[in-house]
Design an enzyme around this catalytic site. Sequence first.
Site, PDB file in Angstrom:
ATOM      1  CB  CYS A  13      -5.229 -14.458 -11.493  1.00 19.19           C
ATOM      2  SG  CYS A  13      -4.586 -13.254 -13.084  1.00 19.19           S
TER       3      CYS A  13
ATOM      4  CB  CYS B  16       3.889 -10.391  17.026  1.00 11.74           C
ATOM      5  SG  CYS B  16       4.772 -11.141  17.702  1.00 11.74           S
TER       6      CYS B  16
END
Length: 427
Positions: free
Chosen positions: A244, A265
């Site tokens: 949504c 990372c």
Amino acid sequence: MEAELKAMLSDLETLKRSLPDPSHHASIDKMQLRVEHLTNLAKSAPVQRSKVKDMSAEVVDSNPYSRLMALQRMGIVQNYERIREFSVAIVGIGGVGSVAAEMLTRCGIGRLLLYDYDKVELANMNRLFFRPEQVGMTKTDAAVQTLSDINPDVVLESYTLNITTVQGFETFVSSLKNKTFRPSKEGSGVDLVLSCVDNYEARMVVNQACNELNQTWMESGVSEDAVSGHIQLLIPGETACFACAPPLVVASGIDERTLKREGVCAASLPTTMGVVAGLLVQNTLKYLLKFGHVSPYLGYNALKDYFPTMEMKPNPQCSNVACVDRQREYLLVKPARDAAAKAKIEAEALSATEFPLHDDNEWNISVVDDSELDKTDVRSLDALPDGLVRELPNADEFQKLPVPLETANSIDDLDDLRRQLEALSAG
């Protein structure tokens, strides 16, 4: 085991004394040394607790549930032992998911379903839960190994798979629908799904499965800089699903996989992940055992210790078809649910007026109406037993002290001085 080895040592010593020929003593001494070595190994071996059939509130050192059952005695939870009836699925056994699994295991959850496809690495040792000797094991196997030692009462199911693949998704949905743990349960076979994954694609897969099954779930996440995180409750049709209101990077049309660079990372703090996992499990317990307020969305900013909250309504034009279907279903049943909730509140208010609060308290604590205090002679409360006197004057008597004579004389002197000054000015 340790007791049996000690008994064997005693038997060997008795045998040694009973043998007349000293030539056999050397062999017995050798056997005694080996038994002593086994005894030392048995002492250093981890202690495994046995299963507990019923949760008890008995306050003894050997009861693993006494502190948890105290929540029931203190009125926080109506029936804590109900936790054994619930099944929770945890998707992603990483920094947040592994700690959430351990917390729920220690709380005595009935069944845990664990999903992950990755293996334990030394790079994971900056986080909680996993240990160096588990390197190379799948995260699900390592989790089962640790959790079964902590609480053997919990039913553990592990699935080493990638839910973003077609086959993985089918297995994931099928396992959520499995009702073998509680055949009489309505809906799917789990009570709650916890998403602890670290990418948008996996979250969307969990979102799709839960929308299709009309399954309530909670989403969690930690930022790449490791100093913020969030948890979110998603109820299909009632709250916004994950499709949504997609993240900005996804809404902008950017593929998240292109953002990762070789040799770079994301940061990872066990503190931030521990906080998020704690908030996630706290919300889970409140949802399952029905106490307190379940946060629809709770953020966490570690730099400012800031916890923003908000609610998100579903998008009627959501791109997820299953979400739109769940919204229609919710709107149909909403009037009846609202009426039932209103009736429940009115009934609770009525019962609260009919029965006195804490009528059976063991400490004989009583509550006095403020209006009654106004009618009470406060001075009577200050009365002392016979034979005792106050070192300082009573406050009521101090307020009624007569005006000193010196003060009155000073006022007369001022009037006399004023009359003399007026006479001089007139002359």
